[in-house]
Design a protein around this motif. Structure first.
Motif, PDB file in Angstrom:
ATOM      1  N   LEU A 127       0.822  -1.199   0.000  1.00  0.00           N
ATOM      2  CA  LEU A 127       0.000   0.000   0.000  1.00  0.00           C
ATOM      3  C   LEU A 127       0.863   1.260   0.000  1.00  0.00           C
ATOM      4  N   ILE A 128       1.892   1.265   0.836  1.00  0.00           N
ATOM      5  CA  ILE A 128       2.782   2.426   0.932  1.00  0.00           C
ATOM      6  C   ILE A 128       3.609   2.588  -0.340  1.00  0.00           C
ATOM      7  N   GLN A 129       4.064   1.480  -0.888  1.00  0.00           N
ATOM      8  CA  GLN A 129       4.904   1.535  -2.077  1.00  0.00           C
ATOM      9  C   GLN A 129       4.204   2.229  -3.238  1.00  0.00           C
ATOM     10  N   HIS A 130       2.922   1.978  -3.397  1.00  0.00           N
ATOM     11  CA  HIS A 130       2.196   2.529  -4.543  1.00  0.00           C
ATOM     12  C   HIS A 130       1.379   3.775  -4.193  1.00  0.00           C
ATOM     13  N   ALA A 131       1.554   4.286  -2.984  1.00  0.00           N
ATOM     14  CA  ALA A 131       0.782   5.453  -2.564  1.00  0.00           C
ATOM     15  C   ALA A 131       1.237   6.715  -3.295  1.00  0.00           C
ATOM     16  N   ARG A 132       0.298   7.596  -3.547  1.00  0.00           N
ATOM     17  CA  ARG A 132       0.627   8.903  -4.112  1.00  0.00           C
ATOM     18  C   ARG A 132       1.294   9.764  -3.046  1.00  0.00           C
ATOM     19  N   ARG A 133       0.708   9.772  -1.862  1.00  0.00           N
ATOM     20  CA  ARG A 133       1.271  10.480  -0.710  1.00  0.00           C
ATOM     21  C   ARG A 133       1.031   9.638   0.530  1.00  0.00           C
ATOM     22  N   VAL A 134       1.977   9.672   1.463  1.00  0.00           N
ATOM     23  CA  VAL A 134       1.836   8.952   2.731  1.00  0.00           C
ATOM     24  C   VAL A 134       1.884   9.966   3.865  1.00  0.00           C
ATOM     25  N   TYR A 135       0.773  10.152   4.517  1.00  0.00           N
ATOM     26  CA  TYR A 135       0.692  11.058   5.663  1.00  0.00           C
ATOM     27  C   TYR A 135       0.964  10.245   6.936  1.00  0.00           C
ATOM     28  N   VAL A 136       1.821  10.786   7.801  1.00  0.00           N
ATOM     29  CA  VAL A 136       2.199  10.073   9.018  1.00  0.00           C
ATOM     30  C   VAL A 136       2.016  10.996  10.215  1.00  0.00           C
ATOM     31  N   ILE A 137       1.312  10.499  11.240  1.00  0.00           N
ATOM     32  CA  ILE A 137       1.108  11.320  12.433  1.00  0.00           C
ATOM     33  C   ILE A 137       1.166  10.449  13.691  1.00  0.00           C
ATOM     34  N   GLY A 138       1.708  11.041  14.737  1.00  0.00           N
ATOM     35  CA  GLY A 138       1.739  10.428  16.059  1.00  0.00           C
ATOM     36  C   GLY A 138       1.893  11.546  17.073  1.00  0.00           C
ATOM     37  N   LEU A 139       1.167  11.472  18.164  1.00  0.00           N
ATOM     38  CA  LEU A 139       1.226  12.525  19.175  1.00  0.00           C
ATOM     39  C   LEU A 139       2.045  12.059  20.371  1.00  0.00           C
ATOM     40  N   GLY A 140       2.643  13.023  21.072  1.00  0.00           N
ATOM     41  CA  GLY A 140       3.438  12.666  22.242  1.00  0.00           C
ATOM     42  C   GLY A 140       4.630  11.812  21.857  1.00  0.00           C
ATOM     43  N   ALA A 171      -5.770  19.806   7.849  1.00  0.00           N
ATOM     44  CA  ALA A 171      -5.675  20.761   6.742  1.00  0.00           C
ATOM     45  C   ALA A 171      -4.899  20.162   5.570  1.00  0.00           C
ATOM     46  N   SER A 172      -3.815  19.426   5.863  1.00  0.00           N
ATOM     47  CA  SER A 172      -3.006  18.833   4.804  1.00  0.00           C
ATOM     48  C   SER A 172      -3.755  17.740   4.060  1.00  0.00           C
ATOM     49  N   THR A 173      -4.604  17.010   4.776  1.00  0.00           N
ATOM     50  CA  THR A 173      -5.310  15.895   4.151  1.00  0.00           C
ATOM     51  C   THR A 173      -6.648  16.298   3.543  1.00  0.00           C
ATOM     52  N   ALA A 174      -6.950  17.590   3.551  1.00  0.00           N
ATOM     53  CA  ALA A 174      -8.243  18.050   3.018  1.00  0.00           C
ATOM     54  C   ALA A 174      -8.407  17.675   1.552  1.00  0.00           C
ATOM     55  N   SER A 175      -7.289  17.609   0.824  1.00  0.00           N
ATOM     56  CA  SER A 175      -7.361  17.269  -0.603  1.00  0.00           C
ATOM     57  C   SER A 175      -7.003  15.817  -0.871  1.00  0.00           C
ATOM     58  N   ALA A 176      -6.901  15.010   0.182  1.00  0.00           N
ATOM     59  CA  ALA A 176      -6.519  13.604   0.013  1.00  0.00           C
ATOM     60  C   ALA A 176      -7.637  12.820  -0.651  1.00  0.00           C
ATOM     61  N   PHE A 201     -10.401  10.850   6.698  1.00  0.00           N
ATOM     62  CA  PHE A 201      -9.496  10.431   5.633  1.00  0.00           C
ATOM     63  C   PHE A 201     -10.104   9.260   4.854  1.00  0.00           C
ATOM     64  N   ALA A 202     -10.684   8.302   5.584  1.00  0.00           N
ATOM     65  CA  ALA A 202     -11.305   7.152   4.932  1.00  0.00           C
ATOM     66  C   ALA A 202     -12.507   7.581   4.088  1.00  0.00           C
ATOM     67  N   GLU A 203     -13.262   8.549   4.592  1.00  0.00           N
ATOM     68  CA  GLU A 203     -14.432   9.032   3.851  1.00  0.00           C
ATOM     69  C   GLU A 203     -14.029   9.720   2.547  1.00  0.00           C
ATOM     70  N   SER A 204     -12.793  10.256   2.500  1.00  0.00           N
ATOM     71  CA  SER A 204     -12.315  10.923   1.287  1.00  0.00           C
ATOM     72  C   SER A 204     -11.778   9.928   0.257  1.00  0.00           C
ATOM     73  N   GLY A 205     -11.748   8.655   0.617  1.00  0.00           N
ATOM     74  CA  GLY A 205     -11.273   7.627  -0.304  1.00  0.00           C
ATOM     75  C   GLY A 205      -9.872   7.142  -0.044  1.00  0.00           C
ATOM     76  N   GLY A 206      -9.192   7.727   0.953  1.00  0.00           N
ATOM     77  CA  GLY A 206      -7.836   7.291   1.287  1.00  0.00           C
ATOM     78  C   GLY A 206      -7.851   6.018   2.120  1.00  0.00           C
TER      79      GLY A 206
END
Length: 282
Positions: A127-140, A171-176, A201-206
């Motif tokens: 999935l990551i290999q063929h992704a157009r963009r990979v958004y990564v987030i983690g808090l703390g 905001a960054s994933t608004a166009s995902a 993000f899932a609702e946008s098709g990602g």
């Protein structure tokens, strides 16, 4: 798989009574040869049928089969104790502490490997290999491996976008859309902001990949693929260390899989490493 290792890896998925049985078996494995199912039930203040059902849930015909299997595992040296067993304790207390920590990390990584089948890891790497963009987030504390992973992805030519703030990430994933991947690292998987981000993000098709503890949690429920971590220690200051060690091992495995999928990735990694080194040498 060793029955004790199986119990450890599945503990987070158990009911409260099952966890009591699991903890007792793990702590008193060497004494089980003297315990009948009724004696074990009496020691825990539960019904004998609960012990039998626990054994069957693990894949055994009943408690005698489970007890026999645990006995065999101990005889083979598969108990995975934190200490060194019958060996004499080293004279240096720091050495004993270091060995116990290494044993704990090794056990957590093994448990984590066993609950993440190869086909799941392969699917996430694909999935990551063929992704157009990979958004990564983690808090703390989860933000450290999240940022490191996004940088590693960039080094091999995969567009990794990292944010430490869920508002900025929203905001960054608004166009995902289709072709984009969101990887969310959250130990407990209960943060409302991250769950909302994953759902949007899932609702946008990602596609959403979560990395959490091996427990039922909202974030995991929103994910298309879930990386699971099993890491336990009675010491509150050590358990997070085991969790992040096992999590890092999972993420490193995915990165290595991506690197070894064709020479182009490795050549790009070499080029980027040279560019970074040139900047450091200035």
């Amino acid at each position: 798989m060793s029955p004790l290792l199986k119990i450890r890896s599945e503990r987070d998925q158990m009911s409260a009574i099952e966890r009591r049985i699991a903890d007792y078996l793990l702590e008193n494995a060497h004494l089980l040869r003297d315990y009948s199912s009724q004696q074990l039930a009496n020691a825990l203040g539960i019904s004998q049928s609960s012990v039998v059902k626990f054994s069957q849930k693990l894949g055994f015909k009943g408690y005698p089969d489970l007890k026999f299997s645990i006995g065999e595992a101990i005889a083979r040296g598969d108990r995975h104790d934190d200490g060194a067993g019958a060996q004499a304790a080293p004279a240096d207390p720091n050495q004993a502490l270091a060995e116990r920590l290494w044993h704990g990390k090794a056990r957590a990584e093994e448990e984590t490997r066993l609950i993440n089948p190869p086909e799941r890891i392969e699917a996430i790497a694909e999935l990551i290999q063929h992704a157009r963009r990979v958004y990564v987030i983690g808090l703390g504390e989860d933000g450290v491996p999240a940022r490191a992973l996004s940088m590693k992805l960039a080094m091999i030519g995969i567009l990794g976008i990292h944010h430490f703030d869920p508002v900025l990430m929203a905001a960054s994933t608004a166009s995902a859309g289709a072709g984009d991947v969101l990887l969310v690292l959250s130990e407990q998987g209960k943060l409302t902001s991250l769950c909302h981000l994953a759902r949007s993000f899932a609702e946008s098709g990602g596609r959403v990949v979560s990395a959490t503890r091996h427990t039922p949690n909202p974030l995991r429920a929103h994910a298309d693929h879930a990386l699971l971590v099993s890491a336990h220690d009675e010491r509150a200051h050590v358990e997070p260390l085991l969790y992040h060690s096992a999590l890092q091992h999972l993420l490193d495995l995915i990165f290595v899989l991506l690197c070894e999928r064709g020479q182009d990735r490795l050549r790009q990694l070499d080029r980027q490493a040279e560019r970074v080194q040139d900047m450091l040498d200035i």
